[in-house]
Scaffold this motif. Structure first.
Motif, PDB file in Angstrom:
ATOM      1  N   GLN A   1       0.853  -1.233  -0.032  1.00  0.00           N
ATOM      2  CA  GLN A   1      -0.049   0.173   0.087  1.00  0.00           C
ATOM      3  C   GLN A   1       0.862   1.534   0.004  1.00  0.00           C
ATOM      4  O   GLN A   1       0.521   2.277  -0.750  1.00  0.00           O
TER       5      GLN A   1
ATOM      6  N   SER B   1      -1.684   1.010  -7.541  1.00  0.00           N
ATOM      7  CA  SER B   1      -2.458  -0.261  -6.752  1.00  0.00           C
ATOM      8  C   SER B   1      -2.196  -1.596  -7.649  1.00  0.00           C
ATOM      9  O   SER B   1      -2.122  -2.656  -7.080  1.00  0.00           O
TER      10      SER B   1
ATOM     11  N   SER C   1      -2.155  -3.794  -3.859  1.00  0.00           N
ATOM     12  CA  SER C   1      -2.705  -3.124  -2.820  1.00  0.00           C
ATOM     13  C   SER C   1      -4.136  -2.923  -3.006  1.00  0.00           C
ATOM     14  O   SER C   1      -4.685  -2.668  -4.263  1.00  0.00           O
ATOM     15  N   ARG C   2      -5.018  -2.630  -1.819  1.00  0.00           N
ATOM     16  CA  ARG C   2      -6.417  -2.184  -2.355  1.00  0.00           C
ATOM     17  C   ARG C   2      -6.301  -0.715  -2.478  1.00  0.00           C
ATOM     18  O   ARG C   2      -5.534   0.067  -2.007  1.00  0.00           O
TER      19      ARG C   2
ATOM     20  N   THR D   1      -4.954   2.676  -0.482  1.00  0.00           N
ATOM     21  CA  THR D   1      -3.967   3.342  -0.956  1.00  0.00           C
ATOM     22  C   THR D   1      -4.258   4.800  -1.289  1.00  0.00           C
ATOM     23  O   THR D   1      -3.245   5.637  -1.367  1.00  0.00           O
TER      24      THR D   1
END
Length: 641
Positions: free
Chosen positions: A252, A507, A512-513, A517
């Motif tokens: 993230q 992302s 990552s989410r 992020t």
């Protein structure tokens, strides 16, 4: 290898034609605006309809390909009609022929549809609403109403005169914007992104949090040339995000840092993003004046990223990359120093010779191709024409969204001017905030961020600059500061949810989410959200003022960056607990108010005094903590998020 079909041949021919035409226009162009601009659209709009499907679910269907081909041919016809009748249009702007009406109406619809295909419904909806407002404004009450505009006058404005779709915005694309994008694509194809990353690795990799610091420098260098945050993160992100992860940061945090560094390339002199060249044209000042004014805020933006990264690394115990695995600076420069020559030519022509952006980009591109040709001869190999042609094609493809947006916004600008909406809206905004500047700045910031969630930086800047910036100027802000304020938040909208395309790409690379992020990217970039307020209230942050004022502004800016990063990252000289982070936050607020006071660090307000006191107390306890840690090191490490 797949054999190219008829569509591929047409697309390739149109791309090469667009490259040749825009290079000639930038380097030697002498055509009148009403010929130059329609010809550009006649070359690029067919590419829009051939390469951007009307809808994803229809892509590839025979009837859809047929419609796209017809629209491509029709767009070439209506724009070439305008170019061939440029002189005759001058004689019949007040009395268009029936064919003029037909061609003009088709052209407007094609511009709207082309813009919808490349950038979505937001701008086309505004253009259509603007047309209805121009035609039927007499039915609206009060200040919103205006004498209705006749259809012949509207047609003349949008299609038969050097306003509307053939206005100055399309002229910017014709003269230099497309060439700049082509130059960036070719430079990237021949290794600029990797060179910038390797140089950054060699210089910064060994330091604490080095992987993330590499991303900041590499993205800033490439972003200055690419002019697009999305292109920046797409080209540099696959190289930098793994480095950040390798250093020990979370996925993230890695994506957030890369996204924040990528958007910053648009505000970083000496080249900056495409919207700045449009700003120079609108304000009627040289590009280099804007670049000089933007230098100090840009430096502080990237300094804040460095400080945030360093503090997060200090809190989490993240060390630098093993020097044995890093490239050597000397060897890297010796192997690819020639890639620095084209950007150097571009900067020299812009800053020293004060050449036009188009001419500077043209000669920088010529330099790049000449260097590659010379290397091929020296190494006794043939120049890879396939790579060059592919890069030229990608540069043209990258310009399609910008050109369709500029043509559509040009129509909107013409309607705003002819109806007097901008003047009326300025007075309405000033009245709504009671003539106070700070609430109007917040409204402008929100408008830029909201528009920027649906639009790229260029149209976000243009729309807010046209509709809102005049009200800032009426309250006493200089036009340059007002337009830079709008521009900054148009740039930062690329990391602001709910869309934030730059963060979405980063992302996707890091895994990552998305929404978390976005929040991390905004936290890392928070100084960027504050500095526009500083340079509006204090011209010293735009390098306007005496030497003492500039030094005071730099001192306040530096302390503000340190205090804000300490408050949000929980580290200064040692890790900070909740109370000490609160002290850092209070100090940051006080320093922000001090900067906005325009009186430097000696601002006398109570908030400023409390801020300075909090900063002094924080510094004292930090030095005491550091002394204690030398005798009894603290245990426990928090992860960087």
């Amino acid at each position: 290898m797949k054999r190219p079909g008829p569509k591929d041949v047409v697309v390739g021919a149109l791309s090469l034609g667009a490259v040749g035409y825009t290079l000639h226009a930038a380097g030697f162009g002498t055509l009148t605006p009403m010929v130059e601009r329609p010809v550009l659209l006649a070359l690029l709009f067919p590419l829009v309809f051939l390469t951007f499907p009307a809808a994803r679910r229809w892509s590839g269907r025979p009837w859809s390909r047929l419609v796209d081909g017809l629209l491509a041919a029709l767009s070439a016809a209506v724009f070439l009609y305008a170019a061939l009748n440029a002189e005759d249009f001058l004689d019949r702007t007040t009395d268009p022929t029936r064919l003029d009406y037909v061609m003009g109406g088709i052209a407007v619809l094609l511009v709207v549809e082309g813009c919808r295909r490349t950038s979505g419904w937001a701008i086309p909806a505004l253009v259509l609403a603007g047309g209805l407002y121009a035609l039927y404004g007499d039915v609206l009450p009060g200040v919103w109403g205006h004498p209705s505009v006749s259809l012949s006058r509207l047609m003349s404005l949008t299609y038969m005169y050097n306003e509307g779709m053939f206005g100055s915005l399309t002229g910017i694309a014709a003269r230099f914007l497309v060439v700049l994008l082509i130059f960036g694509a070719v430079l990237n194809e021949f290794g600029a992104a990797r060179l910038f990353i390797e140089v950054s690795e060699a210089i910064l990799g060994r330091f604490r949090g080095g992987g993330a610091k590499i991303a900041v420098v590499g993205s800033s260098l490439f972003g200055m040339i690419s002019g697009s945050a999305v292109a920046n993160v797409g080209a540099v992100g696959p190289l930098t995000i793994p480095l950040i992860r390798k250093s020990g940061y979370s996925a993230q945090y890695a994506a957030a840092v890369e996204a924040s560094a990528s958007v910053g390339g648009q505000i970083m002199p000496p080249i900056m993003g495409a919207a700045v060249f449009i700003m120079a044209d609108i304000l009627g000042i040289s590009y280099i004046k804007i670049a000089l004014a933007a230098a100090l805020p840009a430096v502080f933006y990237y300094l804040s990223l460095f400080v945030s990264i360093d503090f997060a690394a200090g809190r989490s115990g993240i060390r630098g990359i093993d020097p044995a695995t890093l490239p050597r600076l000397g060897a890297t420069l010796r192997s690819a120093w020639y890639m620095l020559a084209p950007p150097a030519v571009l900067v020299y022509l812009l800053a020293v010779q004060e050449s036009s952006p188009g001419s500077a980009a043209f000669w920088a591109l010529v330099t790049l191709v000449a260097i590659e040709l010379g290397r091929s001869l020296w190494l006794e190999r043939t120049l890879n024409l396939g790579r060059l042609l592919g890069a030229l094609h990608r540069g043209v493809q990258g310009s399609l969204m910008v050109v369709t947006i500029l043509a559509a916004v040009g129509i909107l600008v013409g309607m705003v001017n002819i109806t007097g909406l901008a003047i009326n809206l300025s007075w309405l905004l000033i009245d709504a905030v009671g003539g106070h500047l700070l609430p109007l700045l917040f409204l402008t910031m929100i408008a830029s961020l909201v528009l920027g969630t649906a639009l790229p930086t260029v149209p976000t800047y243009l729309i807010v600059a046209i509709l809102v910036a005049p009200s800032l100027v009426q309250l006493g802000i200089t036009p340059l500061a007002a337009h830079l304020f709008v521009f900054y938040f148009g740039v930062l909208a690329d990391i602001t949810p709910p869309t934030a395309m730059t963060v979405a790409i980063a992302s996707g690379i890091s895994g990552s989410r998305f929404i978390p992020t976005c929040w991390t990217a905004m936290r890392v970039s928070l100084v960027g959200f504050a500095f526009p307020f500083l340079f509006v209230y204090s011209p010293a942050f735009l390098l306007r003022g005496s030497a003492a004022e500039l030094l005071a502004a730099a001192a306040v800016g530096l302390l503000f960056v340190l205090a804000l990063a300490a408050a949000f990252e929980g580290f200064l000289l040692t890790p900070l607990n909740g109370r000490r982070r609160a002290l850092a936050g209070i100090a940051a607020v006080g320093l922000l108010v001090a900067g906005m006071s325009g009186r430097g660090p000696l601002g006398a307000s109570a908030v400023v005094a409390v801020g300075w006191a909090a900063l002094a107390l924080l510094a004292l306890v930090q030095f005491l903590d550091l002394w204690r840690r030398r005798t009894a090191p603290e245990a426990g490490i928090e992860p960087a998020t």
